[in-house]
Design a protein around this motif. Structure first.
Motif, PDB file in Angstrom:
ATOM      1  N   PRO A  87       0.815  -1.213   0.000  1.00  0.00           N
ATOM      2  CA  PRO A  87       0.000   0.000   0.000  1.00  0.00           C
ATOM      3  C   PRO A  87       0.852   1.268   0.000  1.00  0.00           C
ATOM      4  CG  PRO A  87      -0.720  -1.537   1.705  1.00  0.00           C
ATOM      5  CD  PRO A  87       0.598  -2.029   1.210  1.00  0.00           C
ATOM      6  N   GLY A  88       0.366   2.301  -0.723  1.00  0.00           N
ATOM      7  CA  GLY A  88       0.959   3.619  -0.580  1.00  0.00           C
ATOM      8  C   GLY A  88       1.534   4.241  -1.835  1.00  0.00           C
ATOM      9  N   THR A  89       1.857   5.516  -1.697  1.00  0.00           N
ATOM     10  CA  THR A  89       2.539   6.293  -2.724  1.00  0.00           C
ATOM     11  C   THR A  89       4.049   6.117  -2.549  1.00  0.00           C
ATOM     12  OG1 THR A  89       2.703   8.243  -1.310  1.00  0.00           O
ATOM     13  CG2 THR A  89       0.691   8.017  -2.638  1.00  0.00           C
ATOM     14  N   HIS A  90       4.831   6.854  -3.337  1.00  0.00           N
ATOM     15  CA  HIS A  90       6.278   6.759  -3.194  1.00  0.00           C
ATOM     16  C   HIS A  90       6.717   7.186  -1.797  1.00  0.00           C
ATOM     17  CE1 HIS A  90      10.252   6.254  -4.890  1.00  0.00           C
ATOM     18  NE2 HIS A  90      10.624   7.409  -4.379  1.00  0.00           N
ATOM     19  N   MET A  91       6.120   8.246  -1.288  1.00  0.00           N
ATOM     20  CA  MET A  91       6.526   8.761   0.020  1.00  0.00           C
ATOM     21  C   MET A  91       5.908   7.972   1.168  1.00  0.00           C
ATOM     22  SD  MET A  91       8.719  11.125  -0.469  1.00  0.00           S
ATOM     23  CE  MET A  91       8.789  11.896   1.149  1.00  0.00           C
ATOM     24  N   SER A  92       4.688   7.475   0.996  1.00  0.00           N
ATOM     25  CA  SER A  92       4.010   6.821   2.130  1.00  0.00           C
ATOM     26  C   SER A  92       4.296   5.331   2.224  1.00  0.00           C
ATOM     27  CB  SER A  92       2.498   7.052   2.050  1.00  0.00           C
ATOM     28  OG  SER A  92       1.919   6.361   0.953  1.00  0.00           O
ATOM     29  N   SER A  93       4.609   4.666   1.108  1.00  0.00           N
ATOM     30  CA  SER A  93       4.796   3.211   1.155  1.00  0.00           C
ATOM     31  C   SER A  93       5.944   2.812   2.069  1.00  0.00           C
ATOM     32  CB  SER A  93       5.031   2.652  -0.254  1.00  0.00           C
ATOM     33  OG  SER A  93       6.191   3.195  -0.846  1.00  0.00           O
ATOM     34  N   VAL A  94       6.973   3.661   2.134  1.00  0.00           N
ATOM     35  CA  VAL A  94       8.136   3.333   2.959  1.00  0.00           C
ATOM     36  C   VAL A  94       7.857   3.532   4.452  1.00  0.00           C
ATOM     37  CG1 VAL A  94       9.275   5.594   3.001  1.00  0.00           C
ATOM     38  CG2 VAL A  94      10.669   3.511   2.915  1.00  0.00           C
ATOM     39  N   THR A  95       6.741   4.190   4.777  1.00  0.00           N
ATOM     40  CA  THR A  95       6.394   4.426   6.185  1.00  0.00           C
ATOM     41  C   THR A  95       5.473   3.343   6.747  1.00  0.00           C
ATOM     42  OG1 THR A  95       4.393   5.754   5.796  1.00  0.00           O
ATOM     43  CG2 THR A  95       6.518   6.906   5.720  1.00  0.00           C
ATOM     44  N   LYS A  96       5.050   2.407   5.911  1.00  0.00           N
ATOM     45  CA  LYS A  96       4.101   1.383   6.343  1.00  0.00           C
ATOM     46  C   LYS A  96       4.827   0.058   6.604  1.00  0.00           C
ATOM     47  CE  LYS A  96       0.512   3.465   3.419  1.00  0.00           C
ATOM     48  NZ  LYS A  96      -0.342   4.014   4.475  1.00  0.00           N
ATOM     49  N   PRO A  97       4.376  -0.712   7.588  1.00  0.00           N
ATOM     50  CA  PRO A  97       5.057  -1.975   7.905  1.00  0.00           C
ATOM     51  C   PRO A  97       5.014  -2.982   6.768  1.00  0.00           C
ATOM     52  CG  PRO A  97       2.987  -1.809   9.107  1.00  0.00           C
ATOM     53  CD  PRO A  97       3.233  -0.467   8.492  1.00  0.00           C
ATOM     54  N   ASP A  98       4.083  -2.806   5.828  1.00  0.00           N
ATOM     55  CA  ASP A  98       3.938  -3.757   4.725  1.00  0.00           C
ATOM     56  C   ASP A  98       5.219  -3.899   3.909  1.00  0.00           C
ATOM     57  OD1 ASP A  98       0.596  -3.912   4.433  1.00  0.00           O
ATOM     58  OD2 ASP A  98       1.400  -2.048   5.237  1.00  0.00           O
ATOM     59  N   LEU A  99       5.975  -2.809   3.740  1.00  0.00           N
ATOM     60  CA  LEU A  99       7.191  -2.863   2.934  1.00  0.00           C
ATOM     61  C   LEU A  99       8.225  -3.788   3.568  1.00  0.00           C
ATOM     62  CD1 LEU A  99       8.854  -1.887   0.512  1.00  0.00           C
ATOM     63  CD2 LEU A  99       9.670   0.001   1.941  1.00  0.00           C
ATOM     64  N   GLY A 100       8.517  -3.575   4.843  1.00  0.00           N
ATOM     65  CA  GLY A 100       9.487  -4.420   5.524  1.00  0.00           C
ATOM     66  C   GLY A 100       9.039  -5.864   5.598  1.00  0.00           C
ATOM     67  N   ARG A 101       7.723  -6.062   5.799  1.00  0.00           N
ATOM     68  CA  ARG A 101       7.188  -7.422   5.871  1.00  0.00           C
ATOM     69  C   ARG A 101       7.314  -8.121   4.527  1.00  0.00           C
ATOM     70  NH1 ARG A 101       7.581 -10.055   9.686  1.00  0.00           N
ATOM     71  NH2 ARG A 101       8.382 -11.567   8.213  1.00  0.00           N
ATOM     72  N   ALA A 102       7.046  -7.390   3.434  1.00  0.00           N
ATOM     73  CA  ALA A 102       7.149  -7.972   2.098  1.00  0.00           C
ATOM     74  C   ALA A 102       8.584  -8.405   1.799  1.00  0.00           C
ATOM     75  CB  ALA A 102       6.667  -6.973   1.045  1.00  0.00           C
ATOM     76  N   ILE A 103       9.536  -7.565   2.170  1.00  0.00           N
ATOM     77  CA  ILE A 103      10.948  -7.899   1.942  1.00  0.00           C
ATOM     78  C   ILE A 103      11.337  -9.114   2.781  1.00  0.00           C
ATOM     79  CG2 ILE A 103      13.321  -7.090   2.209  1.00  0.00           C
ATOM     80  CD1 ILE A 103      12.258  -4.241   1.643  1.00  0.00           C
ATOM     81  N   ALA A 104      10.955  -9.096   4.056  1.00  0.00           N
ATOM     82  CA  ALA A 104      11.293 -10.207   4.955  1.00  0.00           C
ATOM     83  C   ALA A 104      10.674 -11.515   4.480  1.00  0.00           C
ATOM     84  CB  ALA A 104      10.841  -9.887   6.373  1.00  0.00           C
ATOM     85  N   ASP A 105       9.417 -11.460   4.049  1.00  0.00           N
ATOM     86  CA  ASP A 105       8.742 -12.676   3.594  1.00  0.00           C
ATOM     87  C   ASP A 105       9.389 -13.229   2.335  1.00  0.00           C
ATOM     88  OD1 ASP A 105       6.999 -12.511   5.705  1.00  0.00           O
ATOM     89  OD2 ASP A 105       5.309 -11.731   4.537  1.00  0.00           O
ATOM     90  N   TRP A 106       9.765 -12.327   1.414  1.00  0.00           N
ATOM     91  CA  TRP A 106      10.405 -12.788   0.173  1.00  0.00           C
ATOM     92  C   TRP A 106      11.775 -13.389   0.447  1.00  0.00           C
ATOM     93  CZ3 TRP A 106      14.804 -11.218  -2.618  1.00  0.00           C
ATOM     94  CH2 TRP A 106      14.910 -11.788  -3.899  1.00  0.00           C
ATOM     95  N   LEU A 107      12.548 -12.752   1.302  1.00  0.00           N
ATOM     96  CA  LEU A 107      13.858 -13.292   1.640  1.00  0.00           C
ATOM     97  C   LEU A 107      13.743 -14.631   2.352  1.00  0.00           C
ATOM     98  CD1 LEU A 107      15.626 -10.054   2.927  1.00  0.00           C
ATOM     99  CD2 LEU A 107      16.247 -11.333   0.871  1.00  0.00           C
ATOM    100  N   GLY A 108      12.751 -14.727   3.236  1.00  0.00           N
ATOM    101  CA  GLY A 108      12.562 -15.951   4.005  1.00  0.00           C
ATOM    102  C   GLY A 108      13.614 -16.120   5.084  1.00  0.00           C
ATOM    103  N   PRO A 109      13.485 -17.126   5.917  1.00  0.00           N
ATOM    104  CA  PRO A 109      14.469 -17.360   6.977  1.00  0.00           C
ATOM    105  C   PRO A 109      15.845 -17.597   6.383  1.00  0.00           C
ATOM    106  CG  PRO A 109      12.491 -18.659   7.347  1.00  0.00           C
ATOM    107  CD  PRO A 109      12.362 -18.087   5.973  1.00  0.00           C
TER     108      PRO A 109
END
Length: 254
Positions: free
Chosen positions: A230-252
């Motif tokens: 979710p979000g625009t260029h400025m707001s997407s980086v402020t939402k937990p979804d970005l970090g969660r998406a990266i973490a989920d893709w990387l995996g353990p």
């Protein structure tokens, strides 16, 4: 907000750069956006925490002219693609061999330049908030920011550039150094992306069109997965979804 301590090292030309670490395990080098910082992009919103929880040491550089890093005024300190050289200096400084690399906006652009030009060879790549225009038509974007710097205090409130000016002011960006830095960033020939073959995550806000089409960029990367948050260029980086998406893709981490 997580607490990642600061340390410093000298880049290839002696410029003093700041590094922030969080977690332990497999190294992930994360690069922030233009006129932002590691603390503003990755630490303030807990993205580093989400990724570190999967078993990674998150290594967050402050680019020169950003955050706690030095902002020299000597034009000789600004050769072409200087930020790519700074990231390569960090990898060398840390003695990294097997590692992953990623970034948001300018950080994503710098990562792609480094890999496409054969400077760095990470195992995996994270490309956040970046599209084809931000690579192949960067000069247009740079011209916008040059105007923000050159007309700084004269930009009226109803001008679309006013928000960017306020952001630069809030981050305490050294405008003379920033102006020099903007002239170091060439366009990237999109044909070179065919050689970026490692697994890659292209992740972008569902309302983010600042750097063109992220979906088109993903199509040009042979090993890419495309994901929206979710979000625009400025707001997407402020939402937990970005970090969660990266973490989920990387995996353990293995």
């Amino acid at each position: 907000m997580t607490d990642a301590g600061s340390e410093f090292f000298e880049s290839f030309d002696g410029t003093r750069l700041a590094l922030h670490r969080h977690g332990s395990g497999r190294p992930l080098v994360l690069l922030h956006g233009l006129f932002s910082s590691a603390r503003m992009n990755w630490i303030k919103w807990g993205h580093d925490e989400a990724i570190a929880a999967e078993g990674y040491e998150v290594l967050m550089l402050d680019f020169r002219v950003h955050g706690e890093s030095e902002a020299p005024h000597d034009p000789a300190r600004y050769p072409e693609n200087v930020l790519v050289r700074d990231v390569a200096a960090l990898v060398d400084h840390l003695g990294l061999d097997e590692y992953d690399l990623g970034g948001f906006s300018l950080g994503a652009r710098t990562s792609l330049h480094a890999v496409a030009n054969g400077v760095l060879s990470p195992a995996r790549l994270v490309v956040g908030g970046m599209g084809t225009a931000g690579l192949g038509e960067w000069e247009k974007r740079a011209a916008y920011f040059r105007r923000v710097i050159d007309e700084f205090d004269a930009i009226p409130r109803d001008d679309p550039a006013y928000f960017s000016m306020q952001f630069l002011k809030s981050q305490g960006v050294d405008r003379k150094a920033a102006r020099l830095l903007l002239d170091t960033m060439p366009d990237l020939d999109l044909a070179r992306l065919a050689g970026v073959t490692m697994p890659a995550l292209v992740v972008c806000g569902d309302e983010d069109r600042d750097n063109g089409s992220a979906e088109e960029l993903a199509d040009l990367l042979p090993g890419a997965t495309y994901m929206e948050v979710p979000g625009t260029h400025m707001s997407s980086v402020t939402k937990p979804d970005l970090g969660r998406a990266i973490a989920d893709w990387l995996g353990p981490a293995a």
